[in-house]
Design an enzyme around this catalytic site. Structure first.
Site, PDB file in Angstrom:
ATOM      1  N   CYS A 112       0.820  -1.233   0.000  1.00  0.00           N
ATOM      2  CA  CYS A 112       0.000   0.000   0.000  1.00  0.00           C
ATOM      3  C   CYS A 112       0.845   1.270   0.000  1.00  0.00           C
ATOM      4  O   CYS A 112       0.325   2.363  -0.221  1.00  0.00           O
ATOM      5  CB  CYS A 112      -0.943   0.004   1.199  1.00  0.00           C
ATOM      6  SG  CYS A 112      -2.127  -1.344   1.145  1.00  0.00           S
ATOM      7  N   HIS A 254      -3.293   6.945   2.132  1.00  0.00           N
ATOM      8  CA  HIS A 254      -3.706   5.639   1.622  1.00  0.00           C
ATOM      9  C   HIS A 254      -5.071   5.319   2.221  1.00  0.00           C
ATOM     10  O   HIS A 254      -5.279   5.438   3.432  1.00  0.00           O
ATOM     11  CB  HIS A 254      -2.676   4.588   2.021  1.00  0.00           C
ATOM     12  CG  HIS A 254      -3.191   3.192   1.862  1.00  0.00           C
ATOM     13  ND1 HIS A 254      -3.694   2.727   0.667  1.00  0.00           N
ATOM     14  CD2 HIS A 254      -3.326   2.177   2.749  1.00  0.00           C
ATOM     15  CE1 HIS A 254      -4.103   1.488   0.834  1.00  0.00           C
ATOM     16  NE2 HIS A 254      -3.895   1.126   2.078  1.00  0.00           N
ATOM     17  N   ASN A 284     -10.147  -0.402  -0.284  1.00  0.00           N
ATOM     18  CA  ASN A 284      -8.688  -0.277  -0.229  1.00  0.00           C
ATOM     19  C   ASN A 284      -8.124  -0.816  -1.540  1.00  0.00           C
ATOM     20  O   ASN A 284      -8.160  -2.018  -1.789  1.00  0.00           O
ATOM     21  CB  ASN A 284      -8.180  -1.081   0.977  1.00  0.00           C
ATOM     22  CG  ASN A 284      -6.665  -1.036   1.124  1.00  0.00           C
ATOM     23  OD1 ASN A 284      -5.942  -0.696   0.185  1.00  0.00           O
ATOM     24  ND2 ASN A 284      -6.187  -1.387   2.308  1.00  0.00           N
TER      25      ASN A 284
HETATM   26  N1  ACO Z   1     -18.141  -9.186   8.879  1.00  0.00           N
HETATM   27  C1  ACO Z   1     -18.573  -9.436  10.122  1.00  0.00           C
HETATM   28  N2  ACO Z   1     -17.746  -9.684  11.158  1.00  0.00           N
HETATM   29  C2  ACO Z   1     -16.425  -9.655  10.900  1.00  0.00           C
HETATM   30  C3  ACO Z   1     -15.905  -9.416   9.617  1.00  0.00           C
HETATM   31  C4  ACO Z   1     -16.823  -9.164   8.571  1.00  0.00           C
HETATM   32  N3  ACO Z   1     -16.436  -8.907   7.314  1.00  0.00           N
HETATM   33  N4  ACO Z   1     -14.562  -9.441   9.680  1.00  0.00           N
HETATM   34  C5  ACO Z   1     -14.248  -9.710  10.945  1.00  0.00           C
HETATM   35  N5  ACO Z   1     -15.370  -9.853  11.683  1.00  0.00           N
HETATM   36  C6  ACO Z   1     -15.486 -10.149  13.105  1.00  0.00           C
HETATM   37  C7  ACO Z   1     -14.246 -10.800  13.664  1.00  0.00           C
HETATM   38  O1  ACO Z   1     -14.286 -12.194  13.469  1.00  0.00           O
HETATM   39  C8  ACO Z   1     -14.354 -10.416  15.131  1.00  0.00           C
HETATM   40  O2  ACO Z   1     -15.248 -11.277  15.771  1.00  0.00           O
HETATM   41  P1  ACO Z   1     -14.972 -11.793  17.271  1.00  0.00           P
HETATM   42  O3  ACO Z   1     -14.942 -10.545  18.104  1.00  0.00           O
HETATM   43  O4  ACO Z   1     -16.129 -12.684  17.531  1.00  0.00           O
HETATM   44  O5  ACO Z   1     -13.641 -12.468  17.208  1.00  0.00           O
HETATM   45  C9  ACO Z   1     -14.988  -9.037  15.106  1.00  0.00           C
HETATM   46  O6  ACO Z   1     -15.623  -8.920  13.808  1.00  0.00           O
HETATM   47  C10 ACO Z   1     -13.984  -7.925  15.248  1.00  0.00           C
HETATM   48  O7  ACO Z   1     -12.914  -8.183  14.367  1.00  0.00           O
HETATM   49  P2  ACO Z   1     -11.658  -7.271  14.316  1.00  0.00           P
HETATM   50  O8  ACO Z   1     -10.698  -7.835  13.326  1.00  0.00           O
HETATM   51  O9  ACO Z   1     -11.181  -6.983  15.702  1.00  0.00           O
HETATM   52  O10 ACO Z   1     -12.343  -5.951  13.726  1.00  0.00           O
HETATM   53  P3  ACO Z   1     -11.724  -4.545  13.494  1.00  0.00           P
HETATM   54  O11 ACO Z   1     -12.614  -3.560  14.081  1.00  0.00           O
HETATM   55  O12 ACO Z   1     -10.250  -4.476  13.844  1.00  0.00           O
HETATM   56  O13 ACO Z   1     -11.838  -4.388  11.917  1.00  0.00           O
HETATM   57  C11 ACO Z   1     -10.397  -4.402   9.998  1.00  0.00           C
HETATM   58  C12 ACO Z   1     -11.117  -5.245  11.052  1.00  0.00           C
HETATM   59  C13 ACO Z   1     -11.455  -3.676   9.203  1.00  0.00           C
HETATM   60  C14 ACO Z   1      -9.601  -5.315   9.108  1.00  0.00           C
HETATM   61  C15 ACO Z   1      -9.480  -3.383  10.692  1.00  0.00           C
HETATM   62  O14 ACO Z   1      -8.703  -4.019  11.667  1.00  0.00           O
HETATM   63  C16 ACO Z   1      -8.566  -2.669   9.728  1.00  0.00           C
HETATM   64  O15 ACO Z   1      -8.986  -1.898   8.898  1.00  0.00           O
HETATM   65  N6  ACO Z   1      -7.239  -2.868   9.874  1.00  0.00           N
HETATM   66  C17 ACO Z   1      -6.230  -2.152   9.102  1.00  0.00           C
HETATM   67  C18 ACO Z   1      -6.148  -2.535   7.675  1.00  0.00           C
HETATM   68  C19 ACO Z   1      -5.101  -1.674   7.008  1.00  0.00           C
HETATM   69  O16 ACO Z   1      -4.744  -0.590   7.419  1.00  0.00           O
HETATM   70  N7  ACO Z   1      -4.507  -2.123   5.974  1.00  0.00           N
HETATM   71  C20 ACO Z   1      -3.488  -1.266   5.347  1.00  0.00           C
HETATM   72  C21 ACO Z   1      -2.514  -1.999   4.749  1.00  0.00           C
HETATM   73  S1  ACO Z   1      -3.183  -3.231   3.738  1.00  0.00           S
HETATM   74  C22 ACO Z   1      -1.934  -3.665   2.685  1.00  0.00           C
HETATM   75  O17 ACO Z   1      -0.812  -3.251   2.794  1.00  0.00           O
HETATM   76  C23 ACO Z   1      -2.283  -4.590   1.597  1.00  0.00           C
END
Ligand code: ACO
Length: 337
Positions: A112, A254, A284
């Protein structure tokens, strides 16, 4: 004094097929509400079978050349982590499709952060007179490497490409790239990764059947690091160019997740209206995300010639980087829709 690299063209392309949150919710255990509140994303563009990163890169590159009013450049840099093939690079075939066979062409892989790394690389070539002009393309088709059953990644990524044309110019003119901050931390290699397809697994005797070719991301771990590194990288580049946070007209980050962008704005003390966001409509798009956001802000009139703009990215590697520039008086061709 070395020559500055000046942005003189901007072009973008996203594949026409739109995948909404409801479409994903029909096949995965997720919901429009979860995706919108956790990421800010409502839809994304996805390639059809047979369309690769090189195709999107070519379309964006063609539009950037048109925007700049030129038919050729000295070097083509493609930032991507979904190349058409592990070998060779995607850039030479993109250059040839653009009628530029014979020019220097290579890929930059910084996930990214790829577009910022690509800009810095091309600016270096221009600054040292290796090239007078460059086409820098950020392009990715992450839909091709996502596990169809993985709700944690399927909902986040979209496909697309964005490109700028750079030319040699003066440091004080509108469009000049004024400074960069780049960094990495390989200790986070497993946080954002495709384990198979490279020498590591092949050299360990992992068979093709056993190979894990899907993309994996530890979202919560990445979230915290994205905020920390994009914020500190912006501060570093501001120091380098002697600008204060209040001097910035627009931060173009980004487009990872709207909560990450809001957290960065708060940390930096930059009001939300000065942070460009289009993650809601494209998701993204990895290396394409910054030029797609630039094109969006240019198309709706937010970016005006001479304004101070800071680009910042964070991604796999781990890697991060920022660029400070003044906005040129250009019209983007293509644009995200
Ligand atoms: N739908 C429903 N529930 C979901 C989904 C979904 N699509 N995905 C995860 N969950 C659930 C999980 O299983 C978890 O359940 P649990 O509490 O029972 O275990 C709950 O939702 C919370 O999951 P988290 O992963 O803690 O959710 P979070 O709020 O952190 O969101 C996300 C996840 C969106 C991926 C976030 O962490 C994020 O955006 N991270 C950064 C990504 C990023 O910056 N990437 C940049 C670089 S990417 C690259 O270089 C290619």
């Amino acid at each position: 004094m070395t020559r500055a690299a000046v942005i003189c063209g901007l072009g973008t392309w996203v594949p026409p097929r739109v995948v909404t949150n409801d479409m994903l919710a029909a096949e995965l255990d997720t919901s429009d509400e979860w995706i919108r509140t956790r990421t800010g994303i409502t839809r994304r563009h996805v390639v059809n079978p047979g369309v690769s990163t090189g195709h999107l890169a070519t379309e964006a590159g063609r539009r950037a050349l048109e925007s700049a009013g030129v038919t050729g450049v000295d070097v083509v840099v493609v930032a991507t982590s979904t190349p058409d093939r592990p070998c060779p690079a995607t850039a030479p075939v993109v250059a040839s499709r653009l009628g530029l066979s014979g020019v220097a062409a290579f890929d930059v892989a910084a996930v990214c952060t790829g577009f910022v790394y690509g800009l810095a690389t091309a600016a270096g070539l221009i600054g040292t007179s290796v090239a007078k002009t460059a086409l820098v393309i950020g392009a990715d088709t992450f839909s091709t490497i996502l596990d169809p059953g993985d709700r944690t990644t399927r909902v986040i990524f979209g496909d697309g490409a964005g490109a700028v044309v750079l030319r040699a110019g003066d440091h004080e003119e509108a469009g000049a790239l004024r400074g960069f901050d780049l960094g990495s931390d390989g200790r986070g290699v497993d946080l954002i990764t495709v384990p198979a397809g490279g020498s590591e697994q092949r050299g360990s005797g992992v068979t093709a059947e056993e190979a894990d070719t899907y993309f994996h991301m530890d979202g919560p771990q990445v979230f915290a690091r994205a905020v920390r590194h994009m914020t500190s990288s912006v501060r570093s580049v501001l120091k380098d160019v002697a600008w204060d946070a209040e001097d910035i007209d627009h931060v173009v980050p980004h487009q990872a997740n709207v909560r990450i962008l809001d957290a960065c704005a708060r940390e930096l003390g930059v009001s939300a209206d000065r942070v460009v966001k289009n993650v809601d409509r494209v998701g993204n798009t990895v290396a394409a995300s910054i030029p797609l956001a630039l094109a969006d802000a240019s198309a709706d009139g937010r970016l005006e010639a001479g304004q101070r703009v800071v680009l910042t990215g964070f991604g796999g590697g781990l890697s991060w980087g920022s660029a400070a520039l003044t906005w040129p008086g250009i019209t983007a061709v293509g644009g995200e829709r």
